[in-house]
Enzyme design. Sequence first.
Site, short mmCIF file in Angstrom:
data_model
loop_
_atom_site.label_atom_id
_atom_site.label_comp_id
_atom_site.label_asym_id
_atom_site.label_seq_id
_atom_site.Cartn_x
_atom_site.Cartn_y
_atom_site.Cartn_z
N ASN A 66 0.86 -1.18 0.00
CA ASN A 66 0.00 0.00 0.00
C ASN A 66 0.90 1.24 0.00
OD1 ASN A 66 -1.67 2.12 0.57
ND2 ASN A 66 -2.66 1.17 2.34
N LYS A 77 3.07 0.96 3.19
CA LYS A 77 2.77 -0.05 4.21
C LYS A 77 2.79 -1.41 3.51
CE LYS A 77 -0.31 2.93 6.81
NZ LYS A 77 -1.68 3.39 6.67
N ARG A 102 -2.04 -1.85 -3.99
CA ARG A 102 -3.17 -0.94 -3.89
C ARG A 102 -2.99 0.19 -4.92
NH1 ARG A 102 -4.02 3.84 0.31
NH2 ARG A 102 -6.15 4.38 -0.23
N HIS A 109 -12.15 3.73 -0.57
CA HIS A 109 -12.23 2.74 0.51
C HIS A 109 -12.92 1.45 0.04
CE1 HIS A 109 -12.03 6.18 3.70
NE2 HIS A 109 -10.84 5.62 3.57
N ARG A 128 -9.78 16.62 6.47
CA ARG A 128 -10.45 16.99 5.21
C ARG A 128 -11.86 17.52 5.49
NH1 ARG A 128 -9.54 11.33 2.45
NH2 ARG A 128 -7.46 11.04 3.31
N ARG A 178 -9.37 10.93 19.59
CA ARG A 178 -9.01 10.65 20.99
C ARG A 178 -8.74 11.94 21.74
NH1 ARG A 178 -4.95 5.98 19.22
NH2 ARG A 178 -4.77 7.51 17.58
N GLU A 220 -7.80 -4.35 4.87
CA GLU A 220 -7.67 -4.15 3.42
C GLU A 220 -6.53 -5.00 2.85
OE1 GLU A 220 -7.92 -0.14 4.84
OE2 GLU A 220 -8.74 0.51 2.94
P1 ADP Z 1 -6.53 6.22 8.18
O1 ADP Z 1 -6.35 4.81 7.66
O2 ADP Z 1 -7.55 7.01 7.47
O3 ADP Z 1 -5.25 6.96 8.40
P2 ADP Z 1 -7.34 4.87 10.63
O4 ADP Z 1 -8.46 3.99 10.18
O5 ADP Z 1 -6.03 4.22 10.96
O6 ADP Z 1 -7.13 6.10 9.66
O7 ADP Z 1 -7.87 5.65 11.93
C1 ADP Z 1 -7.04 6.52 12.63
C2 ADP Z 1 -7.90 7.35 13.55
O8 ADP Z 1 -8.60 6.51 14.47
C3 ADP Z 1 -7.10 8.29 14.45
O9 ADP Z 1 -6.88 9.54 13.82
C4 ADP Z 1 -8.00 8.45 15.66
O10 ADP Z 1 -8.77 9.63 15.46
C5 ADP Z 1 -8.94 7.28 15.60
N1 ADP Z 1 -8.90 6.47 16.82
C6 ADP Z 1 -8.05 5.47 17.12
N2 ADP Z 1 -8.32 4.97 18.35
C7 ADP Z 1 -9.35 5.67 18.83
C8 ADP Z 1 -10.11 5.64 20.06
N3 ADP Z 1 -9.82 4.78 21.03
N4 ADP Z 1 -11.11 6.51 20.19
C9 ADP Z 1 -11.41 7.39 19.23
N5 ADP Z 1 -10.76 7.46 18.06
C10 ADP Z 1 -9.74 6.63 17.86
#
Ligand code: ADP
Length: 388
Positions: free
Chosen positions: A7, A14, A84, A173, A234, A278, A375
Amino acid sequence: MKVLSINAGSSSIKFKLFDGEVVLCDGVYERIGEEMSEVTIKCAEKFEEEVVLQNHKEAVLHLIDKLEKLNICKLDEISGIGHRVVHGGEKFTESVVITDQVIEEIEAVSGLAPLHNPANLTAIKEFMEAVPNAIHVAVFDTSFHQTLEPESYLYSIPYSYYEEYGLRKYGFHGTSYRYITEEASKMLGKPVEELKLIIAHIGNGASMCAVKYGKSIETTMGLTPLAGITMGTRCGDIDPSIPEFLAENAGLTIQEINKIFNKESGLLGISGLSNDRRDLEAAVDNPRAQMALRRQNRQVADFIARYFVSLGGCDCIVFTAGVGENSENLREYVGNKLSVLGVEIDREINKSRPKNTFISTDASSIKVAVISTNEELMMARDVMKLSK
Ligand code: ADP
């Protein structure tokens, strides 16, 4: 069968190495092209390194070198590689074995994803050279949504822009939505062909999808992944007049505006605090942080209601990705908001870090589930299917 999933993002790569569906190793290259890149590879032991990697080509060559030097696997043991590819335009409706012609066709649609497709292509070309005997498969973020109907994918602008430039909704996605659809079907004990699902893939990037009998019929992202609901940084859907307003009143260029909409908006833009939920959930006394959360929560609930109508009912609502899988705050808000449709979430289960399980009560009119997306595994499954 050993399969590698690759990816390549705009500044990261990744990867995951599978033997069948078992993960042998995974890792990430971050900050490619910056002063110092960070490499993390996790197998039996963890390997970490800071190294100068000027571009994706150098990162791929570094990874190829490390696979052998760290005794992870010999290159000729890899039977297939899933790559990907962010944008497949209208050309690709499913994953395909990569040939010279496929590379040309991916190049032809790269104008639609200028930050991502070139990175994807670099990785494809380097791996095809380094591992020539493996089957190489392109897995597109967009292909799952090629089942959208024109009334869903067309923008209400002159039709000639669709014909000339391909300006339409594509959606993203898709690999996650395909994976979740397969897993939800197993959990519900019902074939995909009989299922109506609403999937909320809420991570830093966030989108939603209505899946009817295995096909995407509505999704929130558009021509690019900037559209739809509020994301980490975004903006999602906004009034299309805003760029002109900002250009005239704030003296910004189109490029600056685009950067603001992509990197400085969304949860970060509203809260002024963070793009990470978070941080916002912890900032209970910060009104803007709480407003940003409520805005994203409300949009998720509203799209579920909308898609419930589009689908003509729904068997299961699924939360996935970083926020969807981890934020009880989001799921509780959505559950409460949808009580008008008879949805009822079990608050205790919702709080108990649910994973691949239902969080709705028996009385709920629609089942609600939390499913971890994967994925990379979906990509590996595609490779295994196409190598038969
Ligand atoms: P992407 O693949 O779009 O970069 P992810 O699916 O890995 O994103 O999600 C990352 C996001 O998940 C973080 O920016 C955070 O906001 C959120 N996240 C992770 N753990 C928690 C949690 N315990 N509570 C709330 N949000 C969380």
